[in-house]
Motif scaffolding. Structure first.
Motif, PDB file in Angstrom:
ATOM      1  N   MET A   1       0.822  -1.208   0.000  1.00 51.41           N
ATOM      2  CA  MET A   1       0.000   0.000   0.000  1.00 51.41           C
ATOM      3  C   MET A   1       0.859   1.262   0.000  1.00 51.41           C
ATOM      4  O   MET A   1       0.566   2.232  -0.698  1.00 51.41           O
ATOM      5  N   ASP A   2       1.920   1.240   0.805  1.00 51.52           N
ATOM      6  CA  ASP A   2       2.805   2.399   0.859  1.00 51.52           C
ATOM      7  C   ASP A   2       3.462   2.654  -0.488  1.00 51.52           C
ATOM      8  O   ASP A   2       3.613   3.802  -0.922  1.00 51.52           O
ATOM      9  N   GLN A   3       3.864   1.558  -1.152  1.00 47.64           N
ATOM     10  CA  GLN A   3       4.474   1.692  -2.465  1.00 47.64           C
ATOM     11  C   GLN A   3       3.468   2.264  -3.461  1.00 47.64           C
ATOM     12  O   GLN A   3       3.815   3.108  -4.297  1.00 47.64           O
ATOM     13  N   PHE A   4       2.228   1.825  -3.373  1.00 46.02           N
ATOM     14  CA  PHE A   4       1.176   2.339  -4.248  1.00 46.02           C
ATOM     15  C   PHE A   4       1.005   3.845  -4.051  1.00 46.02           C
ATOM     16  O   PHE A   4       0.929   4.611  -5.021  1.00 46.02           O
ATOM     17  N   LEU A   5       0.940   4.290  -2.795  1.00 47.76           N
ATOM     18  CA  LEU A   5       0.776   5.712  -2.497  1.00 47.76           C
ATOM     19  C   LEU A   5       1.967   6.526  -2.993  1.00 47.76           C
ATOM     20  O   LEU A   5       1.809   7.655  -3.464  1.00 47.76           O
ATOM     21  N   GLN A   6       3.166   5.947  -2.889  1.00 43.92           N
ATOM     22  CA  GLN A   6       4.361   6.644  -3.365  1.00 43.92           C
ATOM     23  C   GLN A   6       4.292   6.859  -4.874  1.00 43.92           C
ATOM     24  O   GLN A   6       4.567   7.955  -5.377  1.00 43.92           O
ATOM     25  N   HIS A   7       3.922   5.802  -5.608  1.00 40.42           N
ATOM     26  CA  HIS A   7       3.797   5.925  -7.065  1.00 40.42           C
ATOM     27  C   HIS A   7       2.662   6.885  -7.435  1.00 40.42           C
ATOM     28  O   HIS A   7       2.785   7.642  -8.414  1.00 40.42           O
ATOM     29  N   LEU A   8       1.589   6.859  -6.670  1.00 41.48           N
ATOM     30  CA  LEU A   8       0.476   7.766  -6.938  1.00 41.48           C
ATOM     31  C   LEU A   8       0.906   9.218  -6.785  1.00 41.48           C
ATOM     32  O   LEU A   8       0.596  10.069  -7.637  1.00 41.48           O
ATOM     33  N   LEU A   9       1.645   9.514  -5.732  1.00 46.76           N
ATOM     34  CA  LEU A   9       2.124  10.873  -5.500  1.00 46.76           C
ATOM     35  C   LEU A   9       3.075  11.310  -6.607  1.00 46.76           C
ATOM     36  O   LEU A   9       2.960  12.426  -7.134  1.00 46.76           O
ATOM     37  N   ASN A  10       4.005  10.433  -6.977  1.00 46.99           N
ATOM     38  CA  ASN A  10       4.941  10.764  -8.063  1.00 46.99           C
ATOM     39  C   ASN A  10       4.198  11.006  -9.373  1.00 46.99           C
ATOM     40  O   ASN A  10       4.541  11.905 -10.145  1.00 46.99           O
ATOM     41  N   GLY A  11       3.165  10.182  -9.627  1.00 47.05           N
ATOM     42  CA  GLY A  11       2.391  10.340 -10.853  1.00 47.05           C
ATOM     43  C   GLY A  11       1.619  11.643 -10.883  1.00 47.05           C
ATOM     44  O   GLY A  11       1.508  12.291 -11.935  1.00 47.05           O
ATOM     45  N   LEU A  12       1.098  12.071  -9.747  1.00 47.34           N
ATOM     46  CA  LEU A  12       0.363  13.333  -9.688  1.00 47.34           C
ATOM     47  C   LEU A  12       1.275  14.525  -9.946  1.00 47.34           C
ATOM     48  O   LEU A  12       0.881  15.494 -10.612  1.00 47.34           O
ATOM     49  N   VAL A  13       2.497  14.469  -9.423  1.00 51.43           N
ATOM     50  CA  VAL A  13       3.461  15.550  -9.655  1.00 51.43           C
ATOM     51  C   VAL A  13       3.750  15.689 -11.149  1.00 51.43           C
ATOM     52  O   VAL A  13       3.689  16.784 -11.722  1.00 51.43           O
ATOM     53  N   LEU A  14       4.053  14.567 -11.788  1.00 49.73           N
ATOM     54  CA  LEU A  14       4.356  14.596 -13.217  1.00 49.73           C
ATOM     55  C   LEU A  14       3.114  14.924 -14.031  1.00 49.73           C
ATOM     56  O   LEU A  14       3.177  15.648 -15.028  1.00 49.73           O
ATOM     57  N   GLY A  15       1.951  14.398 -13.599  1.00 49.55           N
ATOM     58  CA  GLY A  15       0.719  14.629 -14.331  1.00 49.55           C
ATOM     59  C   GLY A  15       0.309  16.086 -14.376  1.00 49.55           C
ATOM     60  O   GLY A  15      -0.259  16.554 -15.368  1.00 49.55           O
ATOM     61  N   ALA A  16       0.589  16.831 -13.308  1.00 47.88           N
ATOM     62  CA  ALA A  16       0.224  18.248 -13.292  1.00 47.88           C
ATOM     63  C   ALA A  16       0.972  19.026 -14.371  1.00 47.88           C
ATOM     64  O   ALA A  16       0.399  19.896 -15.030  1.00 47.88           O
ATOM     65  N   THR A  17       2.246  18.704 -14.572  1.00 47.36           N
ATOM     66  CA  THR A  17       3.014  19.393 -15.626  1.00 47.36           C
ATOM     67  C   THR A  17       2.625  18.870 -17.003  1.00 47.36           C
ATOM     68  O   THR A  17       2.607  19.633 -17.969  1.00 47.36           O
ATOM     69  N   TYR A  18       2.324  17.579 -17.094  1.00 50.24           N
ATOM     70  CA  TYR A  18       1.812  17.045 -18.364  1.00 50.24           C
ATOM     71  C   TYR A  18       0.514  17.755 -18.751  1.00 50.24           C
ATOM     72  O   TYR A  18       0.266  18.020 -19.936  1.00 50.24           O
ATOM     73  N   ALA A  19      -0.319  18.040 -17.758  1.00 52.42           N
ATOM     74  CA  ALA A  19      -1.585  18.721 -18.030  1.00 52.42           C
ATOM     75  C   ALA A  19      -1.340  20.111 -18.611  1.00 52.42           C
ATOM     76  O   ALA A  19      -2.005  20.527 -19.563  1.00 52.42           O
ATOM     77  N   LEU A  20      -0.381  20.849 -18.040  1.00 54.11           N
ATOM     78  CA  LEU A  20      -0.034  22.167 -18.584  1.00 54.11           C
ATOM     79  C   LEU A  20       0.432  22.046 -20.028  1.00 54.11           C
ATOM     80  O   LEU A  20       0.054  22.845 -20.899  1.00 54.11           O
ATOM     81  N   LEU A  21       1.256  21.050 -20.284  1.00 47.26           N
ATOM     82  CA  LEU A  21       1.798  20.837 -21.631  1.00 47.26           C
ATOM     83  C   LEU A  21       0.682  20.510 -22.607  1.00 47.26           C
ATOM     84  O   LEU A  21       0.611  21.067 -23.708  1.00 47.26           O
ATOM     85  N   GLY A  22      -0.204  19.594 -22.206  1.00 49.41           N
ATOM     86  CA  GLY A  22      -1.283  19.171 -23.094  1.00 49.41           C
ATOM     87  C   GLY A  22      -2.310  20.258 -23.333  1.00 49.41           C
ATOM     88  O   GLY A  22      -2.807  20.427 -24.461  1.00 49.41           O
ATOM     89  N   ILE A  23      -2.643  21.029 -22.296  1.00 47.91           N
ATOM     90  CA  ILE A  23      -3.628  22.096 -22.449  1.00 47.91           C
ATOM     91  C   ILE A  23      -3.120  23.157 -23.421  1.00 47.91           C
ATOM     92  O   ILE A  23      -3.870  23.663 -24.263  1.00 47.91           O
TER      93      ILE A  23
END
Length: 290
Positions: free
Chosen positions: A1-23
């Motif tokens: 579960m901890d590993q899942f949360l870690q990957h989720l947090l890392n994905g959200l960080v990268l996803g926010a910048t991907y969103a700026l790029l895509g928009i």
């Protein structure tokens, strides 16, 4: 579960910048119907502005984000005004050649100015990670996430709650009708290209301390921006934001549970599967702007 949360947090960080790029990319396509192949180089421009400001001119990193935004705005406005203003945007071949040429010129200019060696941008934060139980995140990544989310919120308000956003949506729906009611379509085009370029440049500046800056960084960013736009639905701003988060989470979980060597390949494989099942994109709605 901890590993899942870690990957989720890392994905959200990268996803926010991907969103700026895509928009930024889908905004230009949705309003102008221009496929901006130079979008990745505008992302790289933001990274190099951050590097020059911090490492060369010894300025504050937070100030470099403002400089990157200004550089993106100015470069986007120049590209539209000088290269596209007097062109028939319906001529797909001509516009495509212009944007590919712009991409190559920008990339080779970066190579000439900074060389082919990747540059590191110093982080303004401590290197000690913030720890919550078994989940940790570096302060710079948390700053990137928060800043990107704030920018996404500001952009939403600009499009949905301002007269400028109303004019942009009117231009998207019917350019001729927008002209009749007094909208300066030429200025909207310039502002659209400038704003989309600004978002790409800010994304590059935000991620500059997280990764490295290089003349080829725009190539992969270009591919991912187009993948995000296709995943979210062409011209769909909300879809581009959601597509950015979706792609980042797929990449992060794929790297974490399969192999980091196939991070990018896993993301594009999932996009191909989505296109087979739903060619119009995951989040396409009736109205694509707004």
């Amino acid at each position: 579960m901890d590993q899942f949360l870690q990957h989720l947090l890392n994905g959200l960080v990268l996803g926010a910048t991907y969103a700026l790029l895509g928009i930024g990319l889908t905004l230009i396509f949705g309003i102008m119907r221009v496929v901006n192949f130079a979008h990745g180089e505008l992302y790289a421009l933001g990274g190099y502005v951050a590097y020059a400001a911090v490492s060369v001119f010894d300025l504050n990193y937070f100030g470099s984000l403002i400089l990157a935004a200004i550089a993106g705005l100015v470069m986007g406005a120049l590209i539209e005004y000088v290269l596209l203003r007097r062109r028939d945007l319906g001529s797909i071949d001509e516009v495509m050649l212009i944007m590919i040429g712009t991409m190559l010129i920008m990339q080779n200019t970066e190579l000439l100015a900074w060389g082919g060696v990747a540059k590191a941008v110093p982080s303004p934060f401590s290197q000690e990670p913030l720890v919550w139980g078994e989940v940790s995140v570096s302060p710079i990544r948390l700053f990137v996430l928060c800043t990107a989310l704030v920018l996404l919120g500001v952009f939403y308000l600009l499009i949905e709650r301002s007269r400028f956003g109303l004019a942009m949506r009117a231009t998207f729906q019917d350019r001729d009708a927008a002209r009749i009611v007094g909208v300066d379509v030429s200025r909207i085009y310039t502002a659209t290209f400038a704003l989309g370029s600004c978002l790409a440049a800010v994304a590059g500046a935000l991620l500059a301390p997280v990764f490295v800056v290089s003349p080829t960084m725009g190539d992969l960013a270009n591919l991912k921006a187009f993948a995000i736009v296709i995943l979210g639905g062409l011209g769909n701003l909300a879809g581009a934001a959601l597509g950015g988060f979706a792609l980042a989470l797929v990449e992060e979980f794929g790297a974490g549970y399969i192999s980091t060597a196939y991070r990018d390949a896993i993301g594009f494989l999932v996009i191909l599967l989505v296109m087979i099942v739903r060619p119009q994109g995951l989040f396409t709605g009736k109205e694509r702007i707004g």
